[in-house]
Design a protein around this motif. Structure first.
Motif, PDB file in Angstrom:
ATOM      1  N   ILE A 428       0.615  -1.190   0.267  1.00 46.07           N
ATOM      2  CA  ILE A 428       0.154  -0.510   0.143  1.00 46.07           C
ATOM      3  C   ILE A 428       0.850   1.275   0.180  1.00 46.07           C
ATOM      4  N   GLY A 429       2.093   1.140  -0.098  1.00 43.47           N
ATOM      5  CA  GLY A 429       3.217   1.948  -0.441  1.00 43.47           C
ATOM      6  C   GLY A 429       3.572   2.210   1.507  1.00 43.47           C
ATOM      7  N   LYS A 430       4.192   3.479   1.128  1.00 40.71           N
ATOM      8  CA  LYS A 430       4.726   3.199   2.820  1.00 40.71           C
ATOM      9  C   LYS A 430       5.405   2.564   3.628  1.00 40.71           C
ATOM     10  N   THR A 431       5.759   1.412   2.119  1.00 41.49           N
ATOM     11  CA  THR A 431       6.751   0.184   2.685  1.00 41.49           C
ATOM     12  C   THR A 431       5.880  -0.220   4.181  1.00 41.49           C
ATOM     13  N   SER A 432       4.909  -0.610   3.613  1.00 39.71           N
ATOM     14  CA  SER A 432       4.404  -1.320   4.237  1.00 39.71           C
ATOM     15  C   SER A 432       3.221  -2.202   3.511  1.00 39.71           C
ATOM     16  N   TRP A 433       2.176  -2.827   3.958  1.00 39.24           N
ATOM     17  CA  TRP A 433       1.625  -3.918   3.598  1.00 39.24           C
ATOM     18  C   TRP A 433       0.077  -3.660   3.812  1.00 39.24           C
ATOM     19  N   VAL A 434      -0.799  -4.829   3.086  1.00 36.75           N
ATOM     20  CA  VAL A 434      -1.818  -5.383   4.545  1.00 36.75           C
ATOM     21  C   VAL A 434      -2.350  -6.392   4.209  1.00 36.75           C
ATOM     22  N   GLN A 435      -3.383  -7.363   5.215  1.00 34.47           N
ATOM     23  CA  GLN A 435      -2.758  -8.586   4.893  1.00 34.47           C
ATOM     24  C   GLN A 435      -4.389  -8.721   3.406  1.00 34.47           C
ATOM     25  N   SER A 436      -4.202 -10.225   3.029  1.00 35.54           N
ATOM     26  CA  SER A 436      -5.331 -10.218   2.253  1.00 35.54           C
ATOM     27  C   SER A 436      -5.406 -11.733   1.526  1.00 35.54           C
ATOM     28  N   SER A 437      -6.204 -11.813   0.883  1.00 34.10           N
ATOM     29  CA  SER A 437      -6.914 -13.344   0.985  1.00 34.10           C
ATOM     30  C   SER A 437      -5.736 -14.497   0.802  1.00 34.10           C
ATOM     31  N   GLN A 438      -5.119 -13.738  -0.504  1.00 30.65           N
ATOM     32  CA  GLN A 438      -3.981 -14.818  -0.002  1.00 30.65           C
ATOM     33  C   GLN A 438      -2.903 -15.015   1.091  1.00 30.65           C
ATOM     34  N   SER A 439      -2.448 -13.564   1.698  1.00 33.04           N
ATOM     35  CA  SER A 439      -2.197 -13.382   1.964  1.00 33.04           C
ATOM     36  C   SER A 439      -2.125 -14.279   2.919  1.00 33.04           C
ATOM     37  N   GLY A 440      -2.936 -15.002   3.920  1.00 31.72           N
ATOM     38  CA  GLY A 440      -3.682 -15.833   5.290  1.00 31.72           C
ATOM     39  C   GLY A 440      -3.821 -15.037   6.899  1.00 31.72           C
ATOM     40  N   GLU A 441      -3.670 -15.378   7.660  1.00 32.70           N
ATOM     41  CA  GLU A 441      -4.460 -14.358   9.205  1.00 32.70           C
ATOM     42  C   GLU A 441      -3.111 -14.867   9.857  1.00 32.70           C
ATOM     43  N   PRO A 442      -2.620 -13.149   9.988  1.00 30.86           N
ATOM     44  CA  PRO A 442      -1.127 -12.900  10.624  1.00 30.86           C
ATOM     45  C   PRO A 442      -1.184 -14.223  11.596  1.00 30.86           C
ATOM     46  N   VAL A 443      -0.091 -14.730  12.340  1.00 32.92           N
ATOM     47  CA  VAL A 443       1.056 -15.415  13.391  1.00 32.92           C
ATOM     48  C   VAL A 443       1.348 -13.822  13.927  1.00 32.92           C
ATOM     49  N   VAL A 444       0.815 -13.812  14.778  1.00 32.74           N
ATOM     50  CA  VAL A 444       1.264 -12.538  15.628  1.00 32.74           C
ATOM     51  C   VAL A 444       2.364 -12.811  17.111  1.00 32.74           C
ATOM     52  N   GLY A 445       3.050 -12.911  17.254  1.00 32.35           N
ATOM     53  CA  GLY A 445       4.026 -13.662  18.926  1.00 32.35           C
ATOM     54  C   GLY A 445       5.169 -12.543  18.884  1.00 32.35           C
ATOM     55  N   THR A 446       5.820 -13.007  20.043  1.00 34.59           N
ATOM     56  CA  THR A 446       6.942 -11.828  20.343  1.00 34.59           C
ATOM     57  C   THR A 446       8.226 -12.219  19.269  1.00 34.59           C
ATOM     58  N   PRO A 447       8.938 -10.873  19.192  1.00 34.18           N
ATOM     59  CA  PRO A 447      10.761 -12.007  18.491  1.00 34.18           C
ATOM     60  C   PRO A 447      11.146 -13.058  19.143  1.00 34.18           C
ATOM     61  N   ARG A 448      11.553 -14.421  18.643  1.00 37.10           N
ATOM     62  CA  ARG A 448      12.292 -14.527  18.604  1.00 37.10           C
ATOM     63  C   ARG A 448      11.586 -16.454  18.927  1.00 37.10           C
ATOM     64  N   SER A 449       9.816 -16.011  18.871  1.00 39.36           N
ATOM     65  CA  SER A 449       9.313 -17.353  19.062  1.00 39.36           C
ATOM     66  C   SER A 449       9.003 -18.028  18.325  1.00 39.36           C
ATOM     67  N   GLY A 450       8.783 -18.964  18.235  1.00 36.20           N
ATOM     68  CA  GLY A 450       8.777 -20.154  17.062  1.00 36.20           C
ATOM     69  C   GLY A 450       9.440 -19.678  15.310  1.00 36.20           C
ATOM     70  N   THR A 451       9.123 -18.957  14.574  1.00 32.55           N
ATOM     71  CA  THR A 451       9.641 -18.721  13.671  1.00 32.55           C
ATOM     72  C   THR A 451      10.174 -17.554  13.282  1.00 32.55           C
ATOM     73  N   LEU A 452       9.644 -16.528  14.199  1.00 32.65           N
ATOM     74  CA  LEU A 452      10.285 -15.051  14.438  1.00 32.65           C
ATOM     75  C   LEU A 452      11.711 -14.710  14.774  1.00 32.65           C
ATOM     76  N   GLY A 453      11.435 -13.819  13.516  1.00 36.83           N
ATOM     77  CA  GLY A 453      12.605 -13.438  13.735  1.00 36.83           C
ATOM     78  C   GLY A 453      13.397 -12.740  14.697  1.00 36.83           C
ATOM     79  N   ALA A 454      14.579 -12.480  15.475  1.00 40.54           N
ATOM     80  CA  ALA A 454      14.893 -11.233  16.401  1.00 40.54           C
ATOM     81  C   ALA A 454      14.890 -10.286  16.170  1.00 40.54           C
ATOM     82  N   LEU A 455      14.497  -8.867  17.548  1.00 48.60           N
ATOM     83  CA  LEU A 455      14.521  -7.897  16.862  1.00 48.60           C
ATOM     84  C   LEU A 455      16.456  -7.605  17.576  1.00 48.60           C
ATOM     85  N   GLN A 456      16.891  -6.356  17.080  1.00 48.78           N
ATOM     86  CA  GLN A 456      17.956  -5.336  17.029  1.00 48.78           C
ATOM     87  C   GLN A 456      17.531  -4.142  17.340  1.00 48.78           C
TER      88      GLN A 456
END
Length: 502
Positions: A428-456
């Motif tokens: 959608i511009g501004k280096t941002s994206w929004v969810q769509s039917s093709q992307s699926g539902e977001p999986v929300v969690g804290t950094p370094r949990s599951g497959t999510l990356g770490a924060l620096q």
């Protein structure tokens, strides 16, 4: 037909040029993900099929996909700048409209909310009024900029070694201002309810082969009775000056005065002592403000602390065993005091209070060995008022506020979102994206949990555009455009030849 084929090729090459040009234009855009044009060939279809040797009808742009491979992480000087090393997106909210980004430009707005460079609020787990992290409740992250309230000391943990080779001092009684009356001493800061610092000093005097007395003062004063009770001193002086006055007369005079209960108790105790004189009663009242709390310490033959026996002073105050029976002591009835700074100084209560349950003193691990006196560890849990001095963010997204009093306090935790098909997200511009039917539902969690990356923290993820590759692609797209234009030019020449037939 060749005209259409050449035209489709020109359109495809033009789209490729646009895609490559957009990548080059965003080579320095933080969090940008490069795109690529994906083409497919076109064949004409008929009811009976296209035969075994069909001729294609050209090319078409089937998709422009973004490549979400990791970009380079560059350090910055802003603690709130964040880069994701691995999978995931920051979650931002613009008045409830949720979007996802890899661009970690973050700061705070005038209300203390963490926002990106578009003013969108960063989402995460906030804290409640008690400063506890609310896991599972995603909301706007907020930085508390007000001062941190002070905390009165409730616990002092201390480990020391007393030198077993020391000898008993020959100068008595104990006097804090005379080092010859004790063997060693140590101090630690403690805090009252208003965050005022006070110095708790312990003086150790050897009294036997395995026996010591620990005298304790706060700011050089008696912890429970630090004030100078001039009323009691005046009453005792007047009574003691009367010819033929007895100890009982002095005690009664002090008791009848407006002296504090502690001063009256001191006078009564001195008067009741065997052989008490008016002068001894006066001395008891006069020395009330500097009489220490006392604890007798006994060590085993192996040098381990065995017993701690509090000794009541003239005022009846002192250390008491912890009601829990864990072997620690409680400094009870401490009255925080302040000096007027004069010479000699006058001490009075400063209006603050001590911790309501007293100060628990834990010295159970202390020893008596044949080595120099040393304090091996000391910790206390009180602190003064703190002002916000900086922020720190760990690799799990926990945001800590750092205060001038050396304390830190959690302000929230950043959450990340990931999708089953990240290429299905809608830009959608501004280096941002929004969810769509093709992307699926977001999986929300804290950094370094599951497959999510770490924060620096203090870093940004650069664009993943490879300029060298893009410049080569630009040349290829240009050649494709020229070649397809040549196809149209050749078809035009052939057509012109046919038209010119006679």
């Amino acid at each position: 037909m060749s005209f259409n084929i050449g035209l489709s090729g020109i359109n495809a090459a033009s789209s490729d040029l646009n895609t490559t040009g957009n990548n080059i234009a965003n080579a320095s855009t933080v969090g940008f993900k490069q795109s690529r044009s994906e083409f497919s060939d076109v064949y004409a279809a008929s009811v009976l099929g296209s035969g075994s040797n069909p001729v294609g009808s050209g090319v078409r742009l089937s998709n422009v996909s973004q490549l979400f491979n990791q970009g380079t992480i560059d350090s910055t000087q802003n603690a709130l700048d964040m880069a994701i090393n691995g999978n995931g997106f920051f979650v931002t909210s613009n008045n409830g409209a949720v979007s996802y980004t890899r661009a970690g430009y973050f700061g705070t707005d005038k209300n203390g909310y963490v926002v990106d460079n578009n003013g969108y609020r960063l989402q995460g787990y906030a804290v409640n009024a008690q400063g506890q992290l609310q896991n599972g409740v995603v909301g706007d992250l907020h930085i508390e900029t007000s001062n941190q309230a002070p905390k009165a000391t409730s616990q002092v943990d201390q480990t020391f070694n007393l030198n077993s080779t020391n000898t008993t001092p020959t100068v008595t009684p104990f006097n804090a201002s005379d080092p010859t009356t004790y063997n060693s001493s140590t101090s630690v800061n403690i805090y009252d309810s208003q965050g005022n610092a006070h110095v708790l000093t312990q003086y150790f005097t050897k009294t036997g082969p395995n026996d010591w007395t620990m005298n304790v003062l706060v700011d050089g004063r008696n912890p429970a009775n630090p004030t100078d009770d001039t009323t009691a001193i005046s009453a005792a002086t007047t009574a003691a000056g009367v010819a033929g006055a007895t100890a009982a007369d002095v005690s009664n005079a002090v008791a009848a005065s407006t002296a504090t209960p502690a001063a009256k108790a001191a006078a009564a105790a001195a008067a009741a002592a065997a052989g008490a004189t008016p002068a001894s009663v006066l001395a008891a009242v006069n020395g009330m403000g500097t009489s220490p709390y006392q604890v007798n310490l006994t060590f085993s033959a192996a040098g381990q602390l065995q017993t701690q026996t509090p000794v009541s002073n003239l005022t009846g105050d002192g250390f008491v065993p912890n009601p829990s029976g864990d072997g620690t002591l409680v400094l009870s009835n401490w009255v925080p005091a302040i000096s007027d700074g004069k010479t000699p100084p006058t001490w009075s209560a400063n209006g603050a209070t001590a911790n309501s349950g007293g100060i628990n003193l834990d010295i159970r691990s202390s020893t008596q060995y044949a080595t120099a006196f040393a304090v091996n560890s000391v910790n206390q849990d009180g602190y003064t008022t703190g002002q916000l001095s900086g922020l720190e963010i760990d690799d799990q997204g926990n945001i800590f506020a750092r205060y001038t009093n050396g304390q830190s306090k959690i302000q929230g935790q950043v959450v990340l979102a990931n999708f089953a098909n990240v290429q299905g997200l809608t830009p959608i511009g501004k280096t941002s994206w929004v969810q769509s039917s093709q992307s699926g539902e977001p999986v929300v969690g804290t950094p370094r949990s599951g497959t999510l990356g770490a924060l620096q923290s203090g870093a940004l993820e650069a664009s993943n555009v490879d300029l060298s590759s893009e410049l080569v692609d630009l040349i290829v797209a240009q050649r494709n455009y020229q070649a397809n234009a040549k196809t149209i030019q050749t078809e035009d020449a052939v057509t012109q030849t046919i038209i010119n037939l006679r």
